[in-house]
Design an enzyme around this catalytic site. Sequence first.
Site, PDB file in Angstrom:
ATOM      1  N   SER A 151       0.840  -1.199   0.000  1.00 12.82           N
ATOM      2  CA  SER A 151       0.000   0.000   0.000  1.00 12.82           C
ATOM      3  C   SER A 151       0.882   1.259   0.000  1.00 12.82           C
ATOM      4  O   SER A 151       1.630   1.450  -0.953  1.00 12.82           O
ATOM      5  CB  SER A 151      -0.954  -0.064   1.206  1.00 12.82           C
ATOM      6  OG  SER A 151      -1.995   0.855   1.034  1.00 12.82           O
ATOM      7  N   ASP A 228     -10.314  -5.660  -2.772  1.00 13.41           N
ATOM      8  CA  ASP A 228      -9.653  -4.654  -1.922  1.00 13.41           C
ATOM      9  C   ASP A 228     -10.498  -3.384  -1.923  1.00 13.41           C
ATOM     10  O   ASP A 228     -10.698  -2.769  -2.973  1.00 13.41           O
ATOM     11  CB  ASP A 228      -8.249  -4.418  -2.520  1.00 13.41           C
ATOM     12  CG  ASP A 228      -7.403  -3.440  -1.732  1.00 13.41           C
ATOM     13  OD1 ASP A 228      -7.965  -2.519  -1.115  1.00 13.41           O
ATOM     14  OD2 ASP A 228      -6.177  -3.599  -1.759  1.00 13.41           O
ATOM     15  N   HIS A 262      -7.350  -6.039   1.319  1.00 15.91           N
ATOM     16  CA  HIS A 262      -6.132  -5.226   1.500  1.00 15.91           C
ATOM     17  C   HIS A 262      -5.298  -5.675   2.700  1.00 15.91           C
ATOM     18  O   HIS A 262      -4.263  -5.095   2.997  1.00 15.91           O
ATOM     19  CB  HIS A 262      -6.552  -3.756   1.705  1.00 15.91           C
ATOM     20  CG  HIS A 262      -5.484  -2.743   1.448  1.00 15.91           C
ATOM     21  ND1 HIS A 262      -4.991  -2.466   0.181  1.00 15.91           N
ATOM     22  CD2 HIS A 262      -4.791  -1.916   2.282  1.00 15.91           C
ATOM     23  CE1 HIS A 262      -4.060  -1.526   0.254  1.00 15.91           C
ATOM     24  NE2 HIS A 262      -3.919  -1.170   1.520  1.00 15.91           N
TER      25      HIS A 262
HETATM   26  N1  LIG Z   1      -7.923   3.545   9.026  1.00 14.48           N
HETATM   27  C1  LIG Z   1      -7.843   2.175   9.041  1.00 14.48           C
HETATM   28  C2  LIG Z   1      -7.137   1.612   7.835  1.00 14.48           C
HETATM   29  C3  LIG Z   1      -5.649   1.494   7.926  1.00 14.48           C
HETATM   30  C4  LIG Z   1      -5.118   0.384   7.045  1.00 14.48           C
HETATM   31  O1  LIG Z   1      -5.841  -0.373   6.452  1.00 14.48           O
HETATM   32  N2  LIG Z   1      -3.799   0.290   6.972  1.00 14.48           N
HETATM   33  C5  LIG Z   1      -3.173  -0.734   6.182  1.00 14.48           C
HETATM   34  C6  LIG Z   1      -2.317  -0.111   5.143  1.00 14.48           C
HETATM   35  S1  LIG Z   1      -3.310   0.985   4.133  1.00 14.48           S
HETATM   36  C7  LIG Z   1      -2.178   1.748   3.080  1.00 14.48           C
HETATM   37  O2  LIG Z   1      -1.097   2.111   3.322  1.00 14.48           O
HETATM   38  C8  LIG Z   1      -2.375  -1.660   7.064  1.00 14.48           C
HETATM   39  O3  LIG Z   1      -1.410  -2.264   6.647  1.00 14.48           O
HETATM   40  N3  LIG Z   1      -2.814  -1.789   8.319  1.00 14.48           N
HETATM   41  C9  LIG Z   1      -2.111  -2.533   9.340  1.00 14.48           C
HETATM   42  C10 LIG Z   1      -2.515  -3.969   9.509  1.00 14.48           C
HETATM   43  O4  LIG Z   1      -1.831  -4.646  10.304  1.00 14.48           O
HETATM   44  O5  LIG Z   1      -3.474  -4.440   8.877  1.00 14.48           O
HETATM   45  C11 LIG Z   1      -7.285   1.726  10.370  1.00 14.48           C
HETATM   46  O6  LIG Z   1      -6.776   2.575  11.102  1.00 14.48           O
HETATM   47  O7  LIG Z   1      -7.376   0.536  10.675  1.00 14.48           O
END
Ligand SMILES: N[C@@H](CCC(=O)N[C@@H](CSC=O)C(=O)NCC(=O)O)C(=O)O
Length: 284
Positions: A151, A228, A262
Amino acid sequence: MALDIKELSSNKSFGGYQKVFSHESAVTKCEMKFAVYLPPKAVDNSPCPVIYWLSGLTCNELNFIQKAGAQKISSELGVIIVCPDTSPRGCNIPGEDDGWDFGSGAGFYVDATEELWKNNYQMFSYVTAELPEVIKKNFPTNGKQSIMGHSMGGHGALICALRTPGFYSSVSAFAPICAPTECPWGLKAFNGYLGPDKTKWDEYDACKLVAKYSGPPLGIYVSQGESDQFLKDGQLQPEKLVDACTKACVPIILNRDQGYDHSYFYIASFVDDHIKHHAKFLKD
Ligand SMILES: N[C@@H](CCC(=O)N[C@@H](CSC=O)C(=O)NCC(=O)O)C(=O)O
């Protein structure tokens, strides 16, 4: 440059060690943490190649090592995996902790030029210059490295490779933000870190960088889940990267995986394929 590191944790894993370190960064002017997986070969002090992993928004140095399950394949293939944090932290910048998509946990792998951020938010220089020096000094590396990410970190991996021809042997990404100058996350970040002059933004947009890339083959390998939510929201736009690569005659492999979202469940499902891809390019 201070290259000393402090070990924060160490756990044996698949014959090697999963470790976390901190160090004082001269580039971001704060303490930075990073995780390192050392395969058995590196534990025996034999030189190994390095793969850098760049995480996404809201992440730190721990998400990948706790959720991706990459230790087994890294042990088998003899690659060191290095996972930096996604931003400087605790710098007392007004607003640094106000949102999840800007400031702490959201450094976007750029070198900020805006007054408030430029003293600390130098993540491009940190990832491509200072951190590799720290790794070289403290671990048995063989001088070869590749880079991958997810991402925001997928965007980071692509721009790091495209801006430093020949430094990385290959680049891969899960669900990368491919056109940050044309998506809501990127507009907010680039405006905040780089200011209104959009010519600066182009220097950190993979699609724009591919168009003028000149250097050795990059082995670009991208995976995108079809379910996603952020793909549907227009944050990722892999078709623009494929289009830019096609026009520039830069080879790219794009896997479109039905039903995957995602999350790190997606990353864990295909991380072995990505690491095997890099291992081919990192062979002695
Ligand atoms: N706001 C939400 C979404 C945050 C989220 O999905 N982060 C992803 C990367 S998105 C793009 O860079 C991520 O990798 N999250 C960490 C995980 O361990 O899944 C939120 O705060 O949850």
